[in-house]
Scaffold this motif. Structure first.
Motif, PDB file in Angstrom:
ATOM      1  N   LYS A  52       0.821  -1.207   0.000  1.00 47.65           N
ATOM      2  CA  LYS A  52       0.000   0.000   0.000  1.00 47.65           C
ATOM      3  C   LYS A  52       0.858   1.262   0.000  1.00 47.65           C
ATOM      4  O   LYS A  52       0.543   2.251  -0.659  1.00 47.65           O
ATOM      5  CB  LYS A  52      -0.920  -0.010   1.222  1.00 47.65           C
ATOM      6  N   LEU A  53       1.967   1.217   0.743  1.00 44.60           N
ATOM      7  CA  LEU A  53       2.830   2.391   0.867  1.00 44.60           C
ATOM      8  C   LEU A  53       3.711   2.600  -0.367  1.00 44.60           C
ATOM      9  O   LEU A  53       3.955   3.742  -0.776  1.00 44.60           O
ATOM     10  CB  LEU A  53       3.706   2.273   2.116  1.00 44.60           C
ATOM     11  N   PHE A  54       4.194   1.502  -0.948  1.00 46.32           N
ATOM     12  CA  PHE A  54       5.193   1.614  -2.016  1.00 46.32           C
ATOM     13  C   PHE A  54       4.697   1.124  -3.375  1.00 46.32           C
ATOM     14  O   PHE A  54       5.451   1.115  -4.344  1.00 46.32           O
ATOM     15  CB  PHE A  54       6.460   0.853  -1.624  1.00 46.32           C
ATOM     16  N   GLY A  55       3.470   0.660  -3.424  1.00 44.60           N
ATOM     17  CA  GLY A  55       2.879   0.324  -4.705  1.00 44.60           C
ATOM     18  C   GLY A  55       3.280  -1.009  -5.291  1.00 44.60           C
ATOM     19  O   GLY A  55       3.077  -1.252  -6.489  1.00 44.60           O
ATOM     20  N   GLY A  56       3.861  -1.884  -4.501  1.00 45.58           N
ATOM     21  CA  GLY A  56       4.258  -3.200  -4.991  1.00 45.58           C
ATOM     22  C   GLY A  56       4.658  -4.102  -3.842  1.00 45.58           C
ATOM     23  O   GLY A  56       4.934  -3.625  -2.730  1.00 45.58           O
ATOM     24  N   PRO A  57       4.697  -5.410  -4.062  1.00 48.91           N
ATOM     25  CA  PRO A  57       5.064  -6.338  -2.991  1.00 48.91           C
ATOM     26  C   PRO A  57       6.543  -6.231  -2.641  1.00 48.91           C
ATOM     27  O   PRO A  57       7.367  -5.847  -3.473  1.00 48.91           O
ATOM     28  CB  PRO A  57       4.742  -7.712  -3.594  1.00 48.91           C
ATOM     29  N   ILE A  58       6.861  -6.578  -1.410  1.00 48.97           N
ATOM     30  CA  ILE A  58       8.256  -6.543  -0.978  1.00 48.97           C
ATOM     31  C   ILE A  58       9.010  -7.791  -1.395  1.00 48.97           C
ATOM     32  O   ILE A  58      10.244  -7.774  -1.533  1.00 48.97           O
ATOM     33  CB  ILE A  58       8.335  -6.359   0.553  1.00 48.97           C
ATOM     34  N   ILE A  59       8.267  -8.879  -1.634  1.00 45.77           N
ATOM     35  CA  ILE A  59       8.892 -10.133  -2.064  1.00 45.77           C
ATOM     36  C   ILE A  59       9.560  -9.934  -3.426  1.00 45.77           C
ATOM     37  O   ILE A  59       9.021  -9.270  -4.302  1.00 45.77           O
ATOM     38  CB  ILE A  59       7.846 -11.263  -2.140  1.00 45.77           C
ATOM     39  N   PHE A  60      10.744 -10.528  -3.587  1.00 43.86           N
ATOM     40  CA  PHE A  60      11.533 -10.447  -4.814  1.00 43.86           C
ATOM     41  C   PHE A  60      11.988  -9.018  -5.118  1.00 43.86           C
ATOM     42  O   PHE A  60      11.962  -8.572  -6.271  1.00 43.86           O
ATOM     43  CB  PHE A  60      10.780 -11.048  -6.003  1.00 43.86           C
ATOM     44  N   THR A  61      12.384  -8.303  -4.054  1.00 43.55           N
ATOM     45  CA  THR A  61      13.001  -6.992  -4.182  1.00 43.55           C
ATOM     46  C   THR A  61      14.290  -6.991  -3.366  1.00 43.55           C
ATOM     47  O   THR A  61      14.521  -7.878  -2.539  1.00 43.55           O
ATOM     48  CB  THR A  61      12.075  -5.869  -3.661  1.00 43.55           C
ATOM     49  N   TRP A  62      15.135  -5.967  -3.588  1.00 40.05           N
ATOM     50  CA  TRP A  62      16.368  -5.904  -2.819  1.00 40.05           C
ATOM     51  C   TRP A  62      16.086  -5.612  -1.347  1.00 40.05           C
ATOM     52  O   TRP A  62      16.868  -5.987  -0.470  1.00 40.05           O
ATOM     53  CB  TRP A  62      17.316  -4.858  -3.403  1.00 40.05           C
ATOM     54  N   GLU A  63      14.944  -4.970  -1.070  1.00 37.40           N
ATOM     55  CA  GLU A  63      14.566  -4.753   0.322  1.00 37.40           C
ATOM     56  C   GLU A  63      14.327  -6.078   1.039  1.00 37.40           C
ATOM     57  O   GLU A  63      14.621  -6.220   2.231  1.00 37.40           O
ATOM     58  CB  GLU A  63      13.315  -3.877   0.400  1.00 37.40           C
ATOM     59  N   ALA A  64      13.779  -7.056   0.311  1.00 36.89           N
ATOM     60  CA  ALA A  64      13.579  -8.380   0.889  1.00 36.89           C
ATOM     61  C   ALA A  64      14.915  -9.027   1.220  1.00 36.89           C
ATOM     62  O   ALA A  64      15.049  -9.739   2.229  1.00 36.89           O
ATOM     63  CB  ALA A  64      12.782  -9.262  -0.076  1.00 36.89           C
ATOM     64  N   ALA A  65      15.922  -8.790   0.385  1.00 39.22           N
ATOM     65  CA  ALA A  65      17.261  -9.307   0.663  1.00 39.22           C
ATOM     66  C   ALA A  65      17.822  -8.687   1.938  1.00 39.22           C
ATOM     67  O   ALA A  65      18.531  -9.345   2.711  1.00 39.22           O
ATOM     68  CB  ALA A  65      18.190  -9.033  -0.520  1.00 39.22           C
TER      69      ALA A  65
END
Length: 222
Positions: A81-94
């Motif tokens: 909701k905050l960033f417009g996309g899922p956190i999974i499979f992003t560098w933030e998830a890493a």
């Protein structure tokens, strides 16, 4: 050698590990300090929970992180909701994976350092009117500096070399989530041993540099 392809995983790994190590440092210092000073019922259970990622297989950690931060979970929904996309499979998830797997090493090392401090020094400062924050900042933290530094470097190295949990929650997307360990795996699987050796060598160099830095900081360069 294709230098952009070679440097991408190194750059991302350093970026992820630096961010994760800063988060891990704050969490581990505060939690280790409180755990070393507090006495309460069930402390051993809490301590075991904090140390659990150290003994769990990376795939189990990755599965738990997928459930906790997946699109159906409230953290996952909030992030989307905050960033417009899922956190999974992003560098933030890493980054999340690196923090989780690195925390126990840093926490254990720092907690031992805080427990080894002579409590009479802290009590003397309180007698002279020092606040708890002043005692922590000017007495406790400097006395535990070597343990904090060692814990930080162990956490950074652990996050830099994380593979299993990172692969499950962040995937292996070149240029987006591919870190050095996942790049080595793909290179070996594809028969590109030259690239695998190059990335493995970069890991050795980075780890060696970090050890040199911690030796200088702790004044143990004999």
């Amino acid at each position: 050698m294709d230098w952009p392809t070679f440097l991408e995983p190194i750059s991302l790994s350093i970026q992820v590990s630096l961010i994760a190590s800063v988060i891990m440092l704050v969490l581990s210092v505060l939690i280790a300090w409180r755990m070393a000073r507090m006495r309460f019922f069930g402390k051993s259970i809490v301590d075991a929970i904090l140390m659990l990622p150290l003994v769990l297989p990376p795939t189990v950690i990755g599965f738990i992180l997928l459930v906790v931060f997946g699109r159906r979970s409230w953290p996952g929904k909030l992030y989307e909701k905050l960033f417009g996309g899922p956190i999974i499979f992003t560098w933030e998830a890493a980054v999340i994976a690196a923090v989780v797997v690195a925390f126990p090493l840093a926490y254990r090392t720092m907690k031992a350092g805080f427990e080894g401090i002579d409590r009479s020094l802290e009590n003397s400062a309180r007698v002279y009117g020092a606040s708890e924050w002043q005692v922590f900042r000017y007495i406790t933290l400097p006395l535990a500096f070597r343990s904090v530094t060692t814990g930080y470097i162990l956490g950074f190295a652990r996050g830099l070399g994380e593979f299993g949990a990172t692969l499950m929650i962040a995937g292996n997307i070149p240029g987006r989530t591919q870190t050095i360990p996942t790049a080595i795996y793909v290179a070996m699987d594809g028969g590109s041993m030259r690239m695998a050796w190059a990335w493995a060598g970069s890991m050795v160099v980075l780890s060696f540099i970090m050890l040199l830095i911690v030796n200088r900081l702790t004044k143990e360069d004999y």
